[in-house]
Design an enzyme around this catalytic site. Structure first.
Site, mmCIF file in Angstrom:
data_model
loop_
_atom_site.group_PDB
_atom_site.id
_atom_site.type_symbol
_atom_site.label_atom_id
_atom_site.label_comp_id
_atom_site.label_asym_id
_atom_site.label_seq_id
_atom_site.Cartn_x
_atom_site.Cartn_y
_atom_site.Cartn_z
ATOM 1 N N TYR A 60 17.463 -22.562 37.204
ATOM 2 C CA TYR A 60 18.341 -22.898 36.070
ATOM 3 C C TYR A 60 18.825 -24.351 36.186
ATOM 4 C CZ TYR A 60 22.729 -23.200 33.437
ATOM 5 O OH TYR A 60 23.745 -23.615 32.612
ATOM 6 N N ASP A 116 13.409 -19.986 17.222
ATOM 7 C CA ASP A 116 13.139 -19.749 18.636
ATOM 8 C C ASP A 116 12.935 -21.107 19.288
ATOM 9 O OD1 ASP A 116 12.373 -19.097 21.136
ATOM 10 O OD2 ASP A 116 10.543 -18.023 20.561
ATOM 11 N N LYS A 168 17.932 -27.480 33.700
ATOM 12 C CA LYS A 168 18.975 -28.222 32.973
ATOM 13 C C LYS A 168 18.913 -29.717 33.330
ATOM 14 C CE LYS A 168 21.871 -26.886 30.658
ATOM 15 N NZ LYS A 168 21.903 -26.709 29.173
ATOM 16 N N ASP A 185 27.112 -28.074 36.222
ATOM 17 C CA ASP A 185 27.444 -28.390 37.620
ATOM 18 C C ASP A 185 26.305 -27.979 38.564
ATOM 19 O OD1 ASP A 185 27.994 -25.763 36.789
ATOM 20 O OD2 ASP A 185 29.468 -25.434 38.368
HETATM 21 N N1 LIG Z 1 27.943 -20.335 30.962
HETATM 22 C C1 LIG Z 1 28.247 -21.134 31.978
HETATM 23 O O1 LIG Z 1 28.866 -20.717 32.962
HETATM 24 C C2 LIG Z 1 27.848 -22.580 31.963
HETATM 25 C C3 LIG Z 1 28.139 -23.378 33.074
HETATM 26 C C4 LIG Z 1 27.778 -24.730 33.056
HETATM 27 C C5 LIG Z 1 27.151 -25.264 31.941
HETATM 28 N N2 LIG Z 1 26.859 -24.452 30.879
HETATM 29 C C6 LIG Z 1 26.156 -25.049 29.745
HETATM 30 O O2 LIG Z 1 27.041 -25.041 28.633
HETATM 31 C C7 LIG Z 1 26.291 -24.864 27.421
HETATM 32 C C8 LIG Z 1 26.848 -23.698 26.620
HETATM 33 O O3 LIG Z 1 26.733 -22.516 27.434
HETATM 34 P P1 LIG Z 1 27.274 -21.095 26.931
HETATM 35 O O4 LIG Z 1 27.945 -20.473 28.094
HETATM 36 O O5 LIG Z 1 27.986 -21.226 25.640
HETATM 37 O O6 LIG Z 1 25.873 -20.344 26.721
HETATM 38 P P2 LIG Z 1 25.591 -18.907 26.085
HETATM 39 O O7 LIG Z 1 26.867 -18.218 25.737
HETATM 40 O O8 LIG Z 1 24.613 -18.240 26.991
HETATM 41 O O9 LIG Z 1 24.888 -19.300 24.714
HETATM 42 C C9 LIG Z 1 23.602 -19.848 24.673
HETATM 43 C C10 LIG Z 1 23.021 -19.542 23.330
HETATM 44 O O10 LIG Z 1 21.677 -20.045 23.307
HETATM 45 C C11 LIG Z 1 20.867 -19.081 22.642
HETATM 46 N N3 LIG Z 1 19.467 -19.137 23.007
HETATM 47 C C12 LIG Z 1 18.904 -18.887 24.212
HETATM 48 N N4 LIG Z 1 17.577 -18.930 24.115
HETATM 49 C C13 LIG Z 1 17.275 -19.226 22.832
HETATM 50 C C14 LIG Z 1 16.075 -19.411 22.111
HETATM 51 N N5 LIG Z 1 14.866 -19.280 22.685
HETATM 52 N N6 LIG Z 1 16.138 -19.699 20.800
HETATM 53 C C15 LIG Z 1 17.332 -19.806 20.182
HETATM 54 N N7 LIG Z 1 18.505 -19.638 20.801
HETATM 55 C C16 LIG Z 1 18.480 -19.350 22.114
HETATM 56 C C17 LIG Z 1 21.441 -17.771 23.129
HETATM 57 O O11 LIG Z 1 21.001 -16.719 22.299
HETATM 58 P P3 LIG Z 1 20.847 -15.233 22.950
HETATM 59 O O12 LIG Z 1 22.246 -14.824 23.290
HETATM 60 O O13 LIG Z 1 20.212 -14.460 21.868
HETATM 61 O O14 LIG Z 1 20.003 -15.418 24.186
HETATM 62 C C18 LIG Z 1 22.938 -18.028 23.054
HETATM 63 O O15 LIG Z 1 23.461 -17.741 21.763
HETATM 64 C C19 LIG Z 1 24.832 -24.700 27.856
HETATM 65 O O16 LIG Z 1 24.185 -25.938 27.793
HETATM 66 C C20 LIG Z 1 24.937 -24.262 29.304
HETATM 67 O O17 LIG Z 1 23.784 -24.592 30.061
HETATM 68 C C21 LIG Z 1 27.203 -23.138 30.842
#
Ligand SMILES: NC(=O)c1ccc[n+]([C@@H]2O[C@H](COP(=O)([O-])OP(=O)(O)OC[C@H]3O[C@@H](n4cnc5c(N)ncnc54)[C@H](OP(=O)(O)O)[C@@H]3O)[C@@H](O)[C@H]2O)c1
Length: 305
Positions: free
Chosen positions: A136, A47, A140, A113
């Site tokens: 958010y 966690d 970040k 972004d």
């Molecule tokens: N998604 C977007 O549109 C977007 C846009 C810009 C930047 N980003 C950045 O790109 C990166 C990758 O994003 P993504 O879209 O691949 O994210 P994602 O699919 O939401 O994956 C995030 C992962 O982090 C895990 N997580 C969250 N809280 C946790 C905790 N307390 N302990 C352990 N694991 C935890 C989640 O597990 P659970 O599923 O169990 O919560 C999930 O597997 C991130 O840094 C994000 O901020 C994303």
């Protein structure tokens, strides 16, 4: 004597992937397989809101390379879960950066972004002043600053509108809702660069393996990393449904609407297009245009159906 743990592990680095069940984490785990032994963890093993667990995880895994794909990404929910968003998006990267520094490991971290307020008409560059509009984005940004302040060997890649063949994302939501709806209204006054988890993982791999091979000097820092081009959510939905017939999805009638007609708990930037010029100049790496990345991802969705 200089500690050269990361460089001397170049042949076969020990890799820790945090958040391997997320969109990006999943692709990283698959593309980095074979480079070195991987410990890949998600919420079931750690966690990240618990700093002690995060410290213990890194000490156990003893990595030379940490890829942090985990994040609190629920943009609207973050408005009411501020503390949790900061624990995962600021505290956890700080702990990972501290551990990386102690071990002389490389930390690769991702940001968003949404650190920008969207007011600039041109693409945002790394030196533009951030001004997040929502919790958010602020959490970040705090995570970026925590990693930068600790220093050491780090890469922060800011990306945007992430989607892929798995997980919670705009593409899969569009394909799902189109099964029950004949009409959809989509916001047309927020512009960004949809970026695939696959393209992000490939670019990360190219850069990290280049660093391991000694091809770059002075590479640590913050870089923008998105697919090429720009489009509104409405334009992105149009592009998805133009191509989705191959998946047997019937295109709904799409209506462009303004952000003000689709109220959400979190405000979002109007223009979140990021310039990738620094990434290209520094590493010679360029992600594909968003349209061809969409084609590739739809093909992956088709193959996994
Ligand atoms: N998604 C977007 O549109 C977007 C846009 C810009 C930047 N980003 C950045 O790109 C990166 C990758 O994003 P993504 O879209 O691949 O994210 P994602 O699919 O939401 O994956 C995030 C992962 O982090 C895990 N997580 C969250 N809280 C946790 C905790 N307390 N302990 C352990 N694991 C935890 C989640 O597990 P659970 O599923 O169990 O919560 C999930 O597997 C991130 O840094 C994000 O901020 C994303």
């Amino acid at each position: 004597m200089t500690d050269r743990t990361f460089e001397s592990a170049a042949a076969r680095p020990r890799i820790l992937i945090v958040g391997n069940a997320g969109q990006l984490g999943r692709e990283l785990e698959s593309i980095f397989a074979g480079i070195g032994p991987i410990v890949a963890v998600d919420r079931e093993s750690v966690d990240l809101a618990d700093a002690d667990q995060t410290h213990a995880l890194v000490r156990r895994a003893a990595p030379n390379l940490i890829l942090n794909a985990a994040a609190y990404t629920a943009v609207d929910r973050a408005e009411s879960e501020r503390e949790l968003a900061y624990a995962i998006n600021e505290q956890a990267p700080r702990v990972l950066a501290q551990e990386a520094l102690e071990r002389n490991a490389l930390l690769v971290h991702y940001s968003t972004d949404y650190v920008f307020d969207g007011s600039k008409p041109e693409p945002w560059i790394e030196t533009d002043a951030p001004n997040p509009l929502n919790v958010y984005g602020a959490s970040k940004l705090a995570g970026e600053q925590a990693v930068e302040n600790i220093g050491g060997k780090y890469l922060i890649f800011r990306t945007s509108w992430v989607y892929g063949p798995h997980g919670n994302n705009f593409l899969l939501t569009m394909l799902r809702v189109a099964r029950d709806r004949d009409r959809l209204s989509i916001v047309d006054d927020q512009v960004g660069a949809p970026t695939t988890s696959i393209a992000l993982a490939r670019a990360t791999h190219a850069i990290v393996t280049g660093i391991l091979a000694g091809r770059f000097a002075d590479w640590a820092g913050l870089y923008h990393m998105t697919c090429g081009g720009a489009v509104s959510w409405f334009g992105f939905a149009q592009a998805i449904f133009t191509r989705a017939a191959v998946l047997g999805v019937k295109a709904p009638a799409l209506t462009p609407i303004a952000t003000k007609d689709y109220p959400t708990p979190a405000a979002r930037p109007r223009n979140s297009v990021l310039s990738n010029a620094k990434l290209l100049a520094r590493f010679g790496v360029e992600l594909p245009p968003w349209e061809s990345a969409l084609d590739e991802t739809l093909e992956a969705v088709r193959n996994s159906a």
